[in-house]
Every structure is written in structure tokens, then in C-alpha cells.
Write a protein that holds these residues in place. Structure first.
Motif, PDB file in Angstrom:
ATOM      1  N   ASP A  78       2.238  35.612 -20.332  1.00  0.00           N
ATOM      2  CA  ASP A  78       1.473  36.380 -21.300  1.00  0.00           C
ATOM      3  C   ASP A  78       1.344  37.825 -20.821  1.00  0.00           C
ATOM      4  OD1 ASP A  78      -1.199  36.830 -19.867  1.00  0.00           O
ATOM      5  OD2 ASP A  78      -1.036  34.646 -19.763  1.00  0.00           O
ATOM      6  N   PRO A  79       0.994  38.752 -21.730  1.00  0.00           N
ATOM      7  CA  PRO A  79       0.954  40.173 -21.364  1.00  0.00           C
ATOM      8  C   PRO A  79      -0.076  40.503 -20.295  1.00  0.00           C
ATOM      9  CG  PRO A  79       0.982  39.905 -23.751  1.00  0.00           C
ATOM     10  CD  PRO A  79       0.760  38.542 -23.164  1.00  0.00           C
ATOM     11  N   ASN A  80      -1.152  39.752 -20.207  1.00  0.00           N
ATOM     12  CA  ASN A  80      -2.188  40.052 -19.222  1.00  0.00           C
ATOM     13  C   ASN A  80      -1.710  39.769 -17.808  1.00  0.00           C
ATOM     14  OD1 ASN A  80      -3.546  38.950 -21.903  1.00  0.00           O
ATOM     15  ND2 ASN A  80      -4.861  40.545 -21.039  1.00  0.00           N
ATOM     16  N   ARG A  81      -1.116  38.611 -17.621  1.00  0.00           N
ATOM     17  CA  ARG A  81      -0.557  38.271 -16.305  1.00  0.00           C
ATOM     18  C   ARG A  81       0.557  39.258 -15.937  1.00  0.00           C
ATOM     19  NH1 ARG A  81      -1.063  33.628 -13.463  1.00  0.00           N
ATOM     20  NH2 ARG A  81      -2.013  32.618 -15.281  1.00  0.00           N
ATOM     21  N   ASP A  82       1.397  39.573 -16.912  1.00  0.00           N
ATOM     22  CA  ASP A  82       2.491  40.513 -16.692  1.00  0.00           C
ATOM     23  C   ASP A  82       1.949  41.882 -16.280  1.00  0.00           C
ATOM     24  OD1 ASP A  82       5.494  41.191 -17.236  1.00  0.00           O
ATOM     25  OD2 ASP A  82       4.400  42.710 -18.395  1.00  0.00           O
ATOM     26  N   PHE A  83       0.862  42.325 -16.920  1.00  0.00           N
ATOM     27  CA  PHE A  83       0.305  43.647 -16.623  1.00  0.00           C
ATOM     28  C   PHE A  83      -0.322  43.684 -15.231  1.00  0.00           C
ATOM     29  CE2 PHE A  83      -2.732  47.218 -17.268  1.00  0.00           C
ATOM     30  CZ  PHE A  83      -1.802  48.187 -17.632  1.00  0.00           C
ATOM     31  N   VAL A  84      -0.959  42.603 -14.839  1.00  0.00           N
ATOM     32  CA  VAL A  84      -1.499  42.521 -13.476  1.00  0.00           C
ATOM     33  C   VAL A  84      -0.369  42.657 -12.469  1.00  0.00           C
ATOM     34  CG1 VAL A  84      -2.570  40.978 -11.786  1.00  0.00           C
ATOM     35  CG2 VAL A  84      -3.569  41.216 -14.068  1.00  0.00           C
ATOM     36  N   ASP A  85       0.736  41.963 -12.706  1.00  0.00           N
ATOM     37  CA  ASP A  85       1.887  42.064 -11.803  1.00  0.00           C
ATOM     38  C   ASP A  85       2.428  43.492 -11.756  1.00  0.00           C
ATOM     39  OD1 ASP A  85       1.801  39.396 -11.103  1.00  0.00           O
ATOM     40  OD2 ASP A  85       3.300  38.767 -12.574  1.00  0.00           O
ATOM     41  N   LEU A  86       2.397  44.174 -12.911  1.00  0.00           N
ATOM     42  CA  LEU A  86       2.867  45.557 -12.965  1.00  0.00           C
ATOM     43  C   LEU A  86       1.978  46.471 -12.121  1.00  0.00           C
ATOM     44  CD1 LEU A  86       4.829  47.634 -14.332  1.00  0.00           C
ATOM     45  CD2 LEU A  86       3.071  47.894 -16.104  1.00  0.00           C
ATOM     46  N   VAL A  87       0.674  46.371 -12.317  1.00  0.00           N
ATOM     47  CA  VAL A  87      -0.258  47.231 -11.590  1.00  0.00           C
ATOM     48  C   VAL A  87      -0.199  46.952 -10.090  1.00  0.00           C
ATOM     49  CG1 VAL A  87      -2.699  47.815 -11.277  1.00  0.00           C
ATOM     50  CG2 VAL A  87      -1.770  47.508 -13.580  1.00  0.00           C
ATOM     51  N   LEU A  88       0.003  45.701  -9.712  1.00  0.00           N
ATOM     52  CA  LEU A  88       0.068  45.338  -8.293  1.00  0.00           C
ATOM     53  C   LEU A  88       1.431  45.632  -7.669  1.00  0.00           C
ATOM     54  CD1 LEU A  88      -1.915  41.961  -8.252  1.00  0.00           C
ATOM     55  CD2 LEU A  88      -2.713  44.237  -7.584  1.00  0.00           C
ATOM     56  N   GLY A  89       2.367  46.132  -8.465  1.00  0.00           N
ATOM     57  CA  GLY A  89       3.675  46.513  -7.934  1.00  0.00           C
ATOM     58  C   GLY A  89       4.652  45.383  -7.764  1.00  0.00           C
ATOM     59  N   ARG A  90       4.355  44.225  -8.363  1.00  0.00           N
ATOM     60  CA  ARG A  90       5.254  43.077  -8.224  1.00  0.00           C
ATOM     61  C   ARG A  90       6.471  43.195  -9.132  1.00  0.00           C
ATOM     62  NH1 ARG A  90       0.343  38.647  -8.612  1.00  0.00           N
ATOM     63  NH2 ARG A  90      -0.459  38.919  -6.482  1.00  0.00           N
ATOM     64  N   ILE A  91       6.335  43.950 -10.221  1.00  0.00           N
ATOM     65  CA  ILE A  91       7.446  44.223 -11.130  1.00  0.00           C
ATOM     66  C   ILE A  91       7.464  45.728 -11.375  1.00  0.00           C
ATOM     67  CG2 ILE A  91       7.475  41.961 -12.240  1.00  0.00           C
ATOM     68  CD1 ILE A  91       5.834  43.116 -14.526  1.00  0.00           C
ATOM     69  N   SER A  92       8.622  46.241 -11.775  1.00  0.00           N
ATOM     70  CA  SER A  92       8.763  47.685 -11.941  1.00  0.00           C
ATOM     71  C   SER A  92       8.540  48.147 -13.372  1.00  0.00           C
ATOM     72  CB  SER A  92      10.154  48.137 -11.477  1.00  0.00           C
ATOM     73  OG  SER A  92      11.162  47.491 -12.237  1.00  0.00           O
ATOM     74  N   GLU A  93       8.590  47.219 -14.329  1.00  0.00           N
ATOM     75  CA  GLU A  93       8.400  47.589 -15.729  1.00  0.00           C
ATOM     76  C   GLU A  93       7.714  46.448 -16.468  1.00  0.00           C
ATOM     77  OE1 GLU A  93      11.109  49.907 -18.863  1.00  0.00           O
ATOM     78  OE2 GLU A  93      11.825  47.847 -18.554  1.00  0.00           O
ATOM     79  N   ALA A  94       6.829  46.795 -17.406  1.00  0.00           N
ATOM     80  CA  ALA A  94       6.157  45.787 -18.215  1.00  0.00           C
ATOM     81  C   ALA A  94       7.167  45.081 -19.110  1.00  0.00           C
ATOM     82  CB  ALA A  94       5.071  46.436 -19.072  1.00  0.00           C
ATOM     83  N   ALA A  95       6.855  43.854 -19.484  1.00  0.00           N
ATOM     84  CA  ALA A  95       7.720  43.118 -20.399  1.00  0.00           C
ATOM     85  C   ALA A  95       7.858  43.849 -21.723  1.00  0.00           C
ATOM     86  CB  ALA A  95       7.172  41.710 -20.614  1.00  0.00           C
ATOM     87  N   ALA A  96       6.780  44.512 -22.157  1.00  0.00           N
ATOM     88  CA  ALA A  96       6.811  45.316 -23.377  1.00  0.00           C
ATOM     89  C   ALA A  96       6.314  46.722 -23.033  1.00  0.00           C
ATOM     90  CB  ALA A  96       5.956  44.696 -24.467  1.00  0.00           C
ATOM     91  N   PRO A  97       7.194  47.585 -22.551  1.00  0.00           N
ATOM     92  CA  PRO A  97       6.774  48.941 -22.189  1.00  0.00           C
ATOM     93  C   PRO A  97       6.390  49.747 -23.421  1.00  0.00           C
ATOM     94  CG  PRO A  97       9.161  48.733 -22.042  1.00  0.00           C
ATOM     95  CD  PRO A  97       8.619  47.347 -22.301  1.00  0.00           C
ATOM     96  N   SER A  98       5.729  50.878 -23.193  1.00  0.00           N
ATOM     97  CA  SER A  98       5.215  51.694 -24.289  1.00  0.00           C
ATOM     98  C   SER A  98       6.307  52.197 -25.225  1.00  0.00           C
ATOM     99  CB  SER A  98       4.426  52.872 -23.727  1.00  0.00           C
ATOM    100  OG  SER A  98       5.197  53.594 -22.785  1.00  0.00           O
ATOM    101  N   THR A  99       7.529  52.302 -24.733  1.00  0.00           N
ATOM    102  CA  THR A  99       8.618  52.762 -25.583  1.00  0.00           C
ATOM    103  C   THR A  99       8.869  51.814 -26.757  1.00  0.00           C
ATOM    104  OG1 THR A  99      10.136  51.710 -24.009  1.00  0.00           O
ATOM    105  CG2 THR A  99       9.826  54.093 -23.823  1.00  0.00           C
ATOM    106  N   CYS A 100       8.526  50.539 -26.589  1.00  0.00           N
ATOM    107  CA  CYS A 100       8.647  49.590 -27.702  1.00  0.00           C
ATOM    108  C   CYS A 100       7.730  50.003 -28.854  1.00  0.00           C
ATOM    109  CB  CYS A 100       8.286  48.178 -27.247  1.00  0.00           C
ATOM    110  SG  CYS A 100       9.388  47.476 -26.014  1.00  0.00           S
ATOM    111  N   GLY A 101       6.541  50.478 -28.523  1.00  0.00           N
ATOM    112  CA  GLY A 101       5.601  50.911 -29.539  1.00  0.00           C
ATOM    113  C   GLY A 101       6.094  52.123 -30.294  1.00  0.00           C
ATOM    114  N   LEU A 102       6.688  53.067 -29.583  1.00  0.00           N
ATOM    115  CA  LEU A 102       7.252  54.250 -30.228  1.00  0.00           C
ATOM    116  C   LEU A 102       8.380  53.863 -31.170  1.00  0.00           C
ATOM    117  CD1 LEU A 102       7.711  57.279 -30.612  1.00  0.00           C
ATOM    118  CD2 LEU A 102       9.016  57.283 -28.465  1.00  0.00           C
TER     119      LEU A 102
END
Length: 336
Positions: free
Chosen positions: A284-308
Motif C-alpha cells: 500500500d502507499p503508506n508502507r511504500d512511503f515509509v520505505d521511501l523516507v527511510l531510504g529503503r527505496i529510491s522512488e515512490a511507487a507513484a511519484p508526483s510526476t504521475c499526478g502531473l
């Protein structure tokens, strides 16, 4: 950093869903609830007794300044996303934003640039990027098993006209758009994400069904790679929910029908259902975002460019419908 401290901005129905997910992430902690609705806050405290002593704020700016949060999750009416997101970034908070991101492509480009300039993460809660059935289809398409994609049909039906009646979602000043911009945003996004295709031109018929916002939309998209796609978003349906996506390639076909998948690969003329056991695991996006902030992944599953990207596509559909279904090139849509 061992834990990510979250400020929730907006704790209505979808806000509570984010809270529920965060409770399952050991590295996440909620340190503030910001919402002007005492009723919504009371519902959170009743549903999540463990948050009884978490500070509550009626002003999100005060919450940003005082909550000592590392990140903010924005689940407020769409019109507020941009100003709240910018305030979070300026306050040193990473931001996870509910769809459909912010109000329009111009503000989408601005907040993306601002997040980059201040070095903060900015992501969208398009949860389908983390759901097994959609990951399976994306992997299948990207593997080349279907060959060059020629045609896509996507259909979504929901009794949104009735369900959202009287709420901010059908008030243009707060929602920034109707069903195409709400549930329909998920459909547009996941098709573009799964196929990797880039929308080039759009034509659309839209009916507001007597409301301030779009309810039923028939959208045709030509993609740069040569494929054609049709998106039918029905907000006036009598049923609670139904969704179909069909992707036809030069070698094969994949059909998605309410989380069930059928595939015909090269040389096969009959469809075969894909067993659930073959689908990738979901997150889910919440778990994914925690991993992003903690540096475990380099990009979110749905980065902001998807919104644009989806903001530009949606705006082109609205423009086409307003101008009598004129074909609108996304190359005409300038973002500043």
C-alpha cells in the motif's frame, strides 16, 4: 531515522483509511491530527483508541509548526492540496498526497519543482501501483509478451452521482472536478502506468447530469506510440462499483475484470484466467512511503510526476468536451 512521524491533514473517511494502514507499519508513528471538523476527529479517536493522546489541530499551519512531524499525509478536499502541500514542504515535511494530486497541471508542475528545490519527497497515493493484479498486468505488458499495444478499452461504473450528492466532491470550488477527476483519476492513471504509453491527443464527450461537475465521461486517447484508448467513466450508474480494462497487443490480450485477469498470449486464441496464486504480492502507499523516507527505496511507487501526467490528460478531456469534442493535442497544453 528509525521511525517516520506523520501529521495527518484531513481525517475523514479516506484519512481514516490512511491511519488504519499506518497502524500496520511498525516504523510509522502518527504525531498530529489536523482537521477543522470535530466530528471527524471524534470518529478517529473512537476508531483508533491508541491515538487518544495524539494532539489535534484545527489549523494545519499550526500543526506543521508544532507537531514535530517528519511527513504529512494530505487527505483534504482537492482544492486545498496545493497550499497545504506547499506549506508542508516549506515546513520541512515530506508529503504523501491523496489523488488527484493538486488542482491542475500548472500547480502540479509548481509543487513538483518546489519539492525538488527543498529536497523533500512528494508522492501520490495511487494504491493500484502496489496491488498484485495491476503489477501483474504491467509486468506482462512491459515484458513484451503482448507485443506492441494497439488498443485499450477502460470502463468504470459507480453510483457516484448519488453517493457524493451534497458533499464537497460535487462542489467545483472544492473538488476542482467531478467523477473523471475523482475515481476516474485512478482508471486513467493505472492504464497509463501499466502500458507505459504517453497520451498525445484527446477527444471527449462529458455530461454533468445537472450538477456543477462532470459525472459521465467518454474519452478517446491517441497515444504517441500509435495505440488508441477509450475511457468510459460512468458516475450515474445504479451499481456500487464495476471496472474493466482490456489491453490488446499485436501478439496477445489481457483482460481485467474487477480484480480477475484473463490472458491470451502469442498463438493463443482463447483466454485463460490467471490464478490468484500467480499474482504478485500487494502492498500500500503508506508502507511504500515509509520505505521511501527511510531510504529503503529510491522512488515512490507513484511519484508526483504521475499526478502531473493525469492532470494534463484530464484537463485536455475537459477542454475537448467544452469545445464540442474537438481533438485536443497534449502538445498544445503548456505547463509553466
Amino acid at each position: 531515522m528509525e521511525k517516520v512521524r506523520f501529521l495527518m491533514i484531513g481525517v475523514g473517511g479516506m484519512g481514516r483509511e490512511h491511519i488504519r494502514r499506518l497502524q500496520d507499519v511498525p516504523e510509522a508513528e502518527i504525531v498530529g491530527l489536523a482537521d477543522p471538523s470535530a466530528e471527524s476527529v471524534a470518529q478517529v479517536k473512537m476508531s483508533f483508541p491508541q491515538l487518544e493522546n495524539v494532539p489535534v489541530y484545527t489549523d494545519y499551519r499550526e500543526a506543521i509548526a508544532q507537531s514535530n512531524a517528519d511527513a504529512g499525509i494530505i487527505v483534504s478536499p482537492h482544492r486545498l492540496h496545493f497550499e497545504q502541500g506547499m506549506a508542508c514542504l516549506d515546513g520541512g515535511l515530506h508529503v504523501l498526497m491523496e489523488k488527484p494530486f493538486v488542482d491542475g497541471s500548472v500547480n502540479a508542475a509548481r509543487i513538483i519543482a518546489h519539492a525538488e528545490s527543498v529536497g523533500m519527497h512528494l508522492a501520490i497515493a495511487y494504491q493500484r501501483h502496489l496491488m498484485g493484479p495491476f503489477i501483474y498486468i504491467r509486468d506482462l505488458v512491459q515484458s513484451g509478451a503482448l507485443g506492441k499495444i494497439n488498443f485499450i478499452t477502460a470502463y468504470q461504473a459507480q453510483n457516484w452521482l448519488e453517493l457524493a450528492a451534497g458533499t464537497w466532491r460535487q462542489k467545483l470550488a472544492l473538488s476542482c472536478g467531478g467523477q473523471l477527476n475523482d475515481s476516474g483519476s485512478h482508471l486513467l492513471d493505472v492504464v497509463v502506468w501499466m502500458t507505459g504509453l504517453e497520451p498525445e491527443s484527446v477527444s471527449a464527450f462529458i455530461d454533468n447530469r445537472g450538477t456543477e461537475v462532470d459525472i459521465d465521461s467518454a474519452v478517446t486517447v491517441r497515444f504517441r506510440e500509435g495505440a488508441v484508448g477509450t475511457f468510459n467513466v460512468v458516475g450515474s450508474a445504479s451499481i456500487g462499483w464495476h471496472e474493466d480494462v482490456s489491453i490488446h497487443g499485436e501478439y496477445g490480450t489481457v483482460l481485467f475484470r474487477n480484480n480477475r485477469i484473463w490472458v491470451a498470449k502469442a498463438g493463443q486464441t482463447e483466454l485463460a484466467e490467471v490464478p490468484e496464486s500467480e499474482l504478485p504480492a500487494s502492498s500500500d502507499p503508506n508502507r511504500d512511503f515509509v520505505d521511501l523516507v527511510l531510504g529503503r527505496i529510491s522512488e515512490a511507487a507513484a511519484p508526483s510526476t504521475c499526478g502531473l501526467r493525469i492532470a494534463r490528460l484530464t484537463e485536455a478531456a475537459w477542454r475537448s468536451a467544452a469545445e464540442g469534442c474537438r481533438v485536443v493535442s497534449l502538445l498544445e497544453e503548456t505547463v509553466v
